[in-house]
Design a protein around this motif. Sequence first.
Motif, PDB file in Angstrom:
ATOM      1  N   VAL A 235       4.505   2.157  -3.188  1.00 38.46           N
ATOM      2  CA  VAL A 235       4.386   3.583  -2.873  1.00 38.46           C
ATOM      3  C   VAL A 235       3.014   3.850  -2.285  1.00 38.46           C
ATOM      4  O   VAL A 235       2.055   3.124  -2.556  1.00 38.46           O
ATOM      5  CB  VAL A 235       4.587   4.453  -4.131  1.00 38.46           C
ATOM      6  CG1 VAL A 235       5.975   4.283  -4.699  1.00 38.46           C
ATOM      7  CG2 VAL A 235       3.541   4.132  -5.180  1.00 38.46           C
ATOM      8  N   PRO A 236       2.872   4.899  -1.481  1.00 35.06           N
ATOM      9  CA  PRO A 236       1.552   5.267  -1.002  1.00 35.06           C
ATOM     10  C   PRO A 236       0.730   5.843  -2.138  1.00 35.06           C
ATOM     11  O   PRO A 236       1.274   6.390  -3.090  1.00 35.06           O
ATOM     12  CB  PRO A 236       1.857   6.338   0.070  1.00 35.06           C
ATOM     13  CG  PRO A 236       3.176   6.887  -0.337  1.00 35.06           C
ATOM     14  CD  PRO A 236       3.920   5.752  -0.941  1.00 35.06           C
ATOM     15  N   PRO A 237      -0.586   5.698  -2.109  1.00 30.51           N
ATOM     16  CA  PRO A 237      -1.420   6.178  -3.202  1.00 30.51           C
ATOM     17  C   PRO A 237      -1.434   7.697  -3.283  1.00 30.51           C
ATOM     18  O   PRO A 237      -1.439   8.385  -2.273  1.00 30.51           O
ATOM     19  CB  PRO A 237      -2.808   5.638  -2.846  1.00 30.51           C
ATOM     20  CG  PRO A 237      -2.794   5.486  -1.354  1.00 30.51           C
ATOM     21  CD  PRO A 237      -1.377   5.091  -1.021  1.00 30.51           C
ATOM     22  N   SER A 238      -1.457   8.222  -4.523  1.00 29.74           N
ATOM     23  CA  SER A 238      -1.569   9.663  -4.706  1.00 29.74           C
ATOM     24  C   SER A 238      -3.018  10.105  -4.590  1.00 29.74           C
ATOM     25  O   SER A 238      -3.311  11.254  -4.286  1.00 29.74           O
ATOM     26  CB  SER A 238      -1.008  10.065  -6.076  1.00 29.74           C
ATOM     27  OG  SER A 238      -1.678   9.368  -7.097  1.00 29.74           O
TER      28      SER A 238
ATOM     29  N   LEU B 149       0.570  -0.890  -3.953  1.00 31.09           N
ATOM     30  CA  LEU B 149       0.545  -0.546  -2.535  1.00 31.09           C
ATOM     31  C   LEU B 149       1.343  -1.545  -1.706  1.00 31.09           C
ATOM     32  O   LEU B 149       2.082  -1.168  -0.811  1.00 31.09           O
ATOM     33  CB  LEU B 149      -0.900  -0.500  -2.035  1.00 31.09           C
ATOM     34  CG  LEU B 149      -1.822   0.508  -2.727  1.00 31.09           C
ATOM     35  CD1 LEU B 149      -3.242   0.343  -2.222  1.00 31.09           C
ATOM     36  CD2 LEU B 149      -1.317   1.922  -2.506  1.00 31.09           C
ATOM     37  N   SER B 150       1.181  -2.841  -2.020  1.00 32.39           N
ATOM     38  CA  SER B 150       1.884  -3.862  -1.245  1.00 32.39           C
ATOM     39  C   SER B 150       1.854  -5.177  -2.008  1.00 32.39           C
ATOM     40  O   SER B 150       1.054  -5.377  -2.920  1.00 32.39           O
ATOM     41  CB  SER B 150       1.242  -4.042   0.140  1.00 32.39           C
ATOM     42  OG  SER B 150      -0.150  -4.289   0.026  1.00 32.39           O
ATOM     43  N   THR B 151       2.745  -6.074  -1.601  1.00 32.46           N
ATOM     44  CA  THR B 151       2.862  -7.394  -2.215  1.00 32.46           C
ATOM     45  C   THR B 151       2.955  -8.445  -1.128  1.00 32.46           C
ATOM     46  O   THR B 151       3.640  -8.258  -0.127  1.00 32.46           O
ATOM     47  CB  THR B 151       4.113  -7.471  -3.114  1.00 32.46           C
ATOM     48  OG1 THR B 151       4.028  -6.485  -4.132  1.00 32.46           O
ATOM     49  CG2 THR B 151       4.237  -8.836  -3.759  1.00 32.46           C
ATOM     50  N   LEU B 152       2.248  -9.565  -1.345  1.00 33.29           N
ATOM     51  CA  LEU B 152       2.253 -10.668  -0.378  1.00 33.29           C
ATOM     52  C   LEU B 152       2.727 -11.931  -1.082  1.00 33.29           C
ATOM     53  O   LEU B 152       2.235 -12.275  -2.153  1.00 33.29           O
ATOM     54  CB  LEU B 152       0.844 -10.886   0.172  1.00 33.29           C
ATOM     55  CG  LEU B 152       0.663 -12.065   1.134  1.00 33.29           C
ATOM     56  CD1 LEU B 152       1.282 -11.738   2.493  1.00 33.29           C
ATOM     57  CD2 LEU B 152      -0.812 -12.407   1.278  1.00 33.29           C
ATOM     58  N   ALA B 153       3.699 -12.619  -0.493  1.00 31.57           N
ATOM     59  CA  ALA B 153       4.169 -13.903  -1.022  1.00 31.57           C
ATOM     60  C   ALA B 153       3.483 -15.027  -0.256  1.00 31.57           C
ATOM     61  O   ALA B 153       3.447 -15.018   0.975  1.00 31.57           O
ATOM     62  CB  ALA B 153       5.678 -14.011  -0.884  1.00 31.57           C
ATOM     63  N   THR B 154       2.935 -15.996  -0.989  1.00 29.40           N
ATOM     64  CA  THR B 154       2.264 -17.124  -0.361  1.00 29.40           C
ATOM     65  C   THR B 154       3.121 -18.377  -0.515  1.00 29.40           C
ATOM     66  O   THR B 154       3.985 -18.446  -1.392  1.00 29.40           O
ATOM     67  CB  THR B 154       0.885 -17.369  -1.000  1.00 29.40           C
ATOM     68  OG1 THR B 154       1.069 -17.855  -2.334  1.00 29.40           O
ATOM     69  CG2 THR B 154       0.068 -16.090  -1.039  1.00 29.40           C
TER      70      THR B 154
ATOM     71  N   VAL C  92      -1.186  -1.099   2.797  1.00 32.13           N
ATOM     72  CA  VAL C  92       0.258  -1.172   2.590  1.00 32.13           C
ATOM     73  C   VAL C  92       0.922  -2.203   3.497  1.00 32.13           C
ATOM     74  O   VAL C  92       2.133  -2.392   3.438  1.00 32.13           O
ATOM     75  CB  VAL C  92       0.930   0.207   2.794  1.00 32.13           C
ATOM     76  CG1 VAL C  92       0.387   1.210   1.806  1.00 32.13           C
ATOM     77  CG2 VAL C  92       0.756   0.707   4.219  1.00 32.13           C
ATOM     78  N   SER C  93       0.119  -2.890   4.327  1.00 35.12           N
ATOM     79  CA  SER C  93       0.724  -3.826   5.277  1.00 35.12           C
ATOM     80  C   SER C  93      -0.174  -5.041   5.482  1.00 35.12           C
ATOM     81  O   SER C  93      -0.834  -5.178   6.524  1.00 35.12           O
ATOM     82  CB  SER C  93       0.982  -3.118   6.616  1.00 35.12           C
ATOM     83  OG  SER C  93       1.625  -3.992   7.523  1.00 35.12           O
TER      84      SER C  93
ATOM     85  N   ALA D 160      -1.572  -5.680  -4.204  1.00 36.15           N
ATOM     86  CA  ALA D 160      -2.701  -4.788  -3.968  1.00 36.15           C
ATOM     87  C   ALA D 160      -2.387  -3.433  -4.575  1.00 36.15           C
ATOM     88  O   ALA D 160      -1.284  -2.901  -4.408  1.00 36.15           O
ATOM     89  CB  ALA D 160      -2.974  -4.639  -2.469  1.00 36.15           C
ATOM     90  N   THR D 161      -3.349  -2.899  -5.283  1.00 36.41           N
ATOM     91  CA  THR D 161      -3.236  -1.553  -5.830  1.00 36.41           C
ATOM     92  C   THR D 161      -4.591  -0.891  -5.695  1.00 36.41           C
ATOM     93  O   THR D 161      -5.575  -1.525  -5.314  1.00 36.41           O
ATOM     94  CB  THR D 161      -2.773  -1.583  -7.295  1.00 36.41           C
ATOM     95  OG1 THR D 161      -2.608  -0.247  -7.769  1.00 36.41           O
ATOM     96  CG2 THR D 161      -3.792  -2.295  -8.167  1.00 36.41           C
ATOM     97  N   ARG D 162      -4.640   0.404  -5.979  1.00 38.18           N
ATOM     98  CA  ARG D 162      -5.932   1.076  -5.991  1.00 38.18           C
ATOM     99  C   ARG D 162      -6.754   0.583  -7.174  1.00 38.18           C
ATOM    100  O   ARG D 162      -6.219   0.270  -8.232  1.00 38.18           O
ATOM    101  CB  ARG D 162      -5.741   2.595  -6.094  1.00 38.18           C
ATOM    102  CG  ARG D 162      -5.164   3.228  -4.829  1.00 38.18           C
ATOM    103  CD  ARG D 162      -6.177   3.226  -3.698  1.00 38.18           C
ATOM    104  NE  ARG D 162      -5.593   3.724  -2.459  1.00 38.18           N
ATOM    105  CZ  ARG D 162      -6.255   3.809  -1.311  1.00 38.18           C
ATOM    106  NH1 ARG D 162      -7.513   3.415  -1.256  1.00 38.18           N
ATOM    107  NH2 ARG D 162      -5.668   4.262  -0.227  1.00 38.18           N
TER     108      ARG D 162
END
Length: 634
Positions: free
Chosen positions: A32-35, A343-348, A380-381, A626-628
């Motif tokens: 989700v986008p940050p509040s 915010l986003s997730t990355l798979a390695t 987010v990307s 990634a998060t705030r």
Amino acid sequence: MIDCSHRMSIVIITALLLCVFALSCSDDTTIVPPSNPTCIEFADYIHVMSTVPTPGLARRSTSDGRYLYAADGEAGLHVIDISDASSPIIVTTVDTPGSVSDVLLVDTLLYVADGDSGMQIVGITNPERPVLLGRVKTGGSALGVAVRDTFAYVADDVIGLRVANVSDPTSPRFIGGDNTPGEAQDLVLLGDFAYVSDAVLGLRVIPILLPSIYDPIALLSIPGEPYGIDAKGSLVYIAAGSEGIQIIDVADPAAPNIVGVCNAPGGPRDVAVAGNWVYVADRSLGLQVVDVSNPLAPDVVAQVKTAGDAVGVNVSGDNVFVADGGEGFNIVDAANPRPPPVLSTLATPGQAKGVFLVGEAVYVCDGTGGIQIVDWRDPVSPTVVGNVDALRHAQCLVVVDGMAFVARGTSSGVGILDIRDPFSPVVVDVMGVGTEKIAAQDSLLVFAQQFAGISLYRINEATTPELLAVVPNARPAFDVAISGSYLFVASSTSGLMVIDVSTPTQPRILPLFPLGDNDSALGICLVGQYAIVAAGVSGLHVVDVGSPTAPVRVSGLEMPGWSNYVFVKGTVGYAVDGQAGVQVIDLQDMFDPKIIGNIRTTEVATGATANGSFLYVSDRLGEVIATRAQCATR
């Protein structure tokens, strides 16, 4: 996590040592986008606030808001002061004759299911001076207890339901029960009926309107292994082990029927209902939170991993108390039962053994995947813009003057990267020696190795680092940090070890500083005059090392998982806590650190790093989220 749409999720939880560096340590997740455009308050989301170690096997609990009354198996019944939920204290223990599996508070009385010793009644007019008032043998093994008016109802294992008159708590007397063969595990009272969870027979519905007449009017076969039970309205919820959570409509008590199922891979043992939420003790997977506003389509909203075997759960106000087997009791803040937004997730492609900030780039030390170079400037990307495949088995790194030194274990040499352009690093050398952990200060490079101890090198601009000295007596060295003329070594056997390196070619070990009889130092981070030592299941130790020759432990913090590293930014710590994810720690007062939040990971957490706005967390599955970051001031 629990899968309520019948997708299987397999989570393997094992201990994993994190490769960390000390130089920069102090400097179903819905995307989700940050509040808040800059930071978040992790305390606003569900998280473990504290853990209370107990000597027995934690089973269940009940609370009046000020005290937690904790069933701890053969260790008896503990009275725990939770007036400060972040620092609970056991104030006294009632040594019952049996093995305590359940406890219920009614006014100033505790009704205790005490195994083969039946039911005990304990007076708590003064909770810190409990008095054993009366007891009644039930004939079986008392596992669960419920009370209404002057009657106590006991789930008595193979004997079934037992009922006692408790109008005189000093002299309770058995008056009857249900002799249906089975294994009664728990019960709940709803309307004029007792609903008994039976591990063999399923759900038994027994009228309780007429004393001494307790004949079942319905029996519903429940798949799995029925254990804990709770109810709200016309719905009964059963923790059914391998068959997850069973939701039963009992609007017609004579014809109960299953209307919803929530599969849980941990094999849940207990449930507690509060509003539209069902809290699930899900064994090795910890606490699960299920939204049952639509009981036909239950939805998991959060998971809080714990260190032990979550077998009991109780709700009081905004707090959830999780009985965690041999690890004691966890106090969970569930004022908002949802997790922090991601915010986003990355798979390695590898194992994501650690995550680090290098300039504006994010470097993932990806084990067999080498080093993944990630452009995460758009939170987010994320985009993988490069890979250092030549440095396979990368575990961690440290940055010194435009160069990164990459530790790859003892069987692979330390890699040296030119990172003046962080998005296009260049391999300039590979040393002939390897290490698990690494730290640096100015021109001094230090390797920490479990089997070889500590090695010191001088960094040269044009050549491979030069070996200055080896300290074999420092083994097993799990981590190292540098401050001035001293090394601070985390040792699994010696605790905190301090080494004087004012003359780097002649290092000198100072007197050892053991942390405790069973404490293994696994990670270390320096913050000003303090060393924060991660000690596995023993949590965190804060040690004043302002005088390196005479360290002083100033505080400690129990953790729900297996702590092996803390990354600190300002007055906020992010403790990598194994299967429990990452704990967010308030370090404003080093004498009283507090857990204020949690970031859940899919697998065992392996790393964390943060800048002013963002937090990056890696796990062994190869995921980086990634998060705030936590707001700096609270």
